[in-house]
Write a protein that holds these residues in place. Structure first.
Motif, mmCIF file in Angstrom:
data_model
loop_
_atom_site.group_PDB
_atom_site.id
_atom_site.type_symbol
_atom_site.label_atom_id
_atom_site.label_comp_id
_atom_site.label_asym_id
_atom_site.label_seq_id
_atom_site.Cartn_x
_atom_site.Cartn_y
_atom_site.Cartn_z
ATOM 1 N N THR A 46 0.826 -1.207 0.000
ATOM 2 C CA THR A 46 0.000 0.000 0.000
ATOM 3 C C THR A 46 0.859 1.254 0.000
ATOM 4 O O THR A 46 0.586 2.208 -0.733
ATOM 5 C CB THR A 46 -0.930 0.019 1.226
ATOM 6 O OG1 THR A 46 -1.760 -1.152 1.210
ATOM 7 C CG2 THR A 46 -1.799 1.259 1.230
ATOM 8 N N ALA A 47 1.928 1.255 0.832
ATOM 9 C CA ALA A 47 2.819 2.416 0.903
ATOM 10 C C ALA A 47 3.489 2.671 -0.447
ATOM 11 O O ALA A 47 3.577 3.813 -0.909
ATOM 12 C CB ALA A 47 3.872 2.218 1.986
ATOM 13 N N ILE A 48 3.963 1.596 -1.085
ATOM 14 C CA ILE A 48 4.617 1.750 -2.391
ATOM 15 C C ILE A 48 3.626 2.243 -3.436
ATOM 16 O O ILE A 48 3.914 3.147 -4.224
ATOM 17 C CB ILE A 48 5.246 0.416 -2.831
ATOM 18 C CG1 ILE A 48 6.414 0.046 -1.902
ATOM 19 C CG2 ILE A 48 5.735 0.498 -4.274
ATOM 20 C CD1 ILE A 48 6.995 -1.316 -2.181
ATOM 21 N N GLY A 49 2.434 1.641 -3.445
ATOM 22 C CA GLY A 49 1.412 2.059 -4.407
ATOM 23 C C GLY A 49 1.017 3.510 -4.227
ATOM 24 O O GLY A 49 0.929 4.274 -5.198
ATOM 25 N N LEU A 50 0.804 3.905 -2.959
ATOM 26 C CA LEU A 50 0.424 5.294 -2.691
ATOM 27 C C LEU A 50 1.571 6.246 -3.003
ATOM 28 O O LEU A 50 1.339 7.386 -3.422
ATOM 29 C CB LEU A 50 -0.012 5.444 -1.234
ATOM 30 C CG LEU A 50 -1.348 4.787 -0.879
ATOM 31 C CD1 LEU A 50 -1.625 4.933 0.611
ATOM 32 C CD2 LEU A 50 -2.492 5.403 -1.674
ATOM 33 N N ALA A 51 2.822 5.793 -2.795
ATOM 34 C CA ALA A 51 3.976 6.638 -3.113
ATOM 35 C C ALA A 51 4.028 6.924 -4.612
ATOM 36 O O ALA A 51 4.316 8.053 -5.033
ATOM 37 C CB ALA A 51 5.264 5.961 -2.659
ATOM 38 N N VAL A 52 3.759 5.904 -5.421
ATOM 39 C CA VAL A 52 3.757 6.093 -6.877
ATOM 40 C C VAL A 52 2.646 7.063 -7.279
ATOM 41 O O VAL A 52 2.859 7.988 -8.076
ATOM 42 C CB VAL A 52 3.584 4.740 -7.600
ATOM 43 C CG1 VAL A 52 3.396 4.962 -9.093
ATOM 44 C CG2 VAL A 52 4.784 3.845 -7.343
ATOM 45 N N VAL A 53 1.461 6.841 -6.712
ATOM 46 C CA VAL A 53 0.338 7.729 -7.018
ATOM 47 C C VAL A 53 0.639 9.150 -6.546
ATOM 48 O O VAL A 53 0.374 10.137 -7.250
ATOM 49 C CB VAL A 53 -0.952 7.205 -6.348
ATOM 50 C CG1 VAL A 53 -2.084 8.220 -6.501
ATOM 51 C CG2 VAL A 53 -1.363 5.873 -6.952
ATOM 52 N N GLN A 54 1.248 9.236 -5.336
ATOM 53 C CA GLN A 54 1.558 10.542 -4.783
ATOM 54 C C GLN A 54 2.605 11.273 -5.607
ATOM 55 O O GLN A 54 2.552 12.499 -5.758
ATOM 56 C CB GLN A 54 2.054 10.391 -3.339
ATOM 57 C CG GLN A 54 2.123 11.697 -2.561
ATOM 58 C CD GLN A 54 0.765 12.323 -2.365
ATOM 59 O OE1 GLN A 54 -0.248 11.628 -2.313
ATOM 60 N NE2 GLN A 54 0.720 13.634 -2.259
#
Length: 375
Positions: free
Chosen positions: A25-33
């Motif tokens: 989740t952190a990696i996915g949100l980091a990419v989106v962010q």
């Protein structure tokens, strides 16, 4: 041993799944962010650029209207004196130039006409006289830095105005005059005999950019980015005075070199010859992403710990505690004690099935022991 504990063995898969979920989740949100932060930065640059371009456009439109009115007045003043003509050479502030006449009235070193125009319309006015391929100010109220009239100075030979005049065309627009931007009008003067202009009518207004200085000074992009305005000669006119990057030398260096670790956007300001630069270091985006990823990861770990705590309580109440009671019953049964109450027989799950099996075993042992005691 703790590693052989049933609770640990039951919780480890849950912990592994929770951690994997948090990391993913952190990696996915980091990419989106990352995409969102860059999009926000680009949107901020676009919004500021549109506002500044609009301010320039409105300012230029208003000032050009004043320039046209002043030019009409200047031409009326000289037309009232008579037809233009070129006279003998005169000395203007230590420089030789051809006299400029209107109705045989010399204009070099006299300022009645230009001052009468600006007394009504404000701004500045000048009469240029042709001197070879150059045009020299023989009458003007444009001031030099020391406050004196700029007579004897020549029109920029490489500027946009003289290029149009040499074609026999008028020029209206922004030019640099003695280091300052002016919204100006230039029109060629002909004597009716010479196909080349013998002089130039000029009117102009020094641009009042204090409001622009305030707007740009308060602008910046992300934490360390800046907004800057360069004139037609590449001179830094205005720049951000907030944010981490306010040093003029650094702003000029980034704007000129456009290093790879910076995102630099350059836009020409139509009609002004200015260049609007907006830039920010890519490390700003990385720093924001790292900060938000850590925040998301910390929040995820907190949720993970809460879930583990809840799971541990559920495992203890629903699995471990009943198993411990059944283990105690089995232990008592092995010692010949079969009068134990087994409450878990009411459960509808696998533990209830095990409890009922132990209850049947306990009852079978009791009956067997009773038969043996009667013999």
């Amino acid at each position: 041993m703790l590693r052989h504990s049933l609770r640990v063995r039951l919780l480890l898969p849950v912990l592994a799944l929770a951690l994997a979920t948090v990391i993913a989740t952190a990696i996915g949100l980091a990419v989106v962010q990352a995409h969102q932060v860059k999009a926000d930065a680009d949107a901020s640059i676009k919004g500021q650029s549109v506002a500044l371009q609009s301010l320039f456009s409105v300012t230029r439109s208003i000032m050009l209207e004043r320039v046209h009115n002043s030019m009409r007045l200047l031409r009326q003043e000289t037309d009232a004196l008579g037809l233009p003509s070129s006279g003998p050479e005169v000395t203007v502030s230590g420089r030789q130039a051809n006299e400029l006449l209107f109705g045989n009235k010399p204009q070099a070193n006299t300022f009645q006409v230009v001052d009468s125009v600006t007394s009504i319309m404000d701004g500045t006015a000048t009469l240029f006289s042709a001197s070879g391929d150059d045009f020299v100010r023989v009458s003007t109220n444009v001031k030099k830095d020391d406050g004196s009239r700029a007579i004897g100075t020549q029109l920029d030979p490489h500027g946009p105005a003289i290029a149009e005049i040499r074609k026999g065309l008028a020029f209206y627009g922004v030019v640099d005059i003695l280091g300052n931007p002016y919204v100006t009008g230039y029109e060629p003067i002909y004597d009716g005999r010479n196909p080349k202009p013998i002089g130039i009518w000029y009117v102009g207004y020094k641009t009042d950019l204090e409001s622009l200085d305030s707007v740009i000074g308060d602008s910046h992009v992300l934490d360390s980015g800046f907004v800057a305005l360069f004139d037609s000669k590449g001179k830094l006119r205005f720049h951000s005075k907030t944010g981490a990057t306010t040093d003029p030398a650094q702003i000029e260096k980034v704007s000129q070199e456009q290093p790879l670790d910076w995102s630099v956007d350059k836009q020409e300001v139509p009609g002004w010859g200015f260049t609007l630069v907006s830039a920010y270091p890519k490390s700003d985006i990385n720093r924001i992403i790292t900060r938000q990823t850590l925040w998301i990861g910390g929040l995820g770990l907190l949720v993970c710990l809460l879930l583990l705590g809840l799971q541990s309580v559920l495992i203890w109440n629903r699995v471990l505690q009943p198993v411990q009671r059944l283990t105690a019953v089995a232990d008592q049964l092995s010692l010949g004690k079969w009068d134990n109450t087994i409450e878990e027989v009411k459960l509808k799950d696998e533990i209830g099935t095990l409890a009922r099996a132990i209850a049947r075993l306990s009852n079978s042992v009791r009956l067997a022991m009773e038969r043996l005691s009667k013999r």
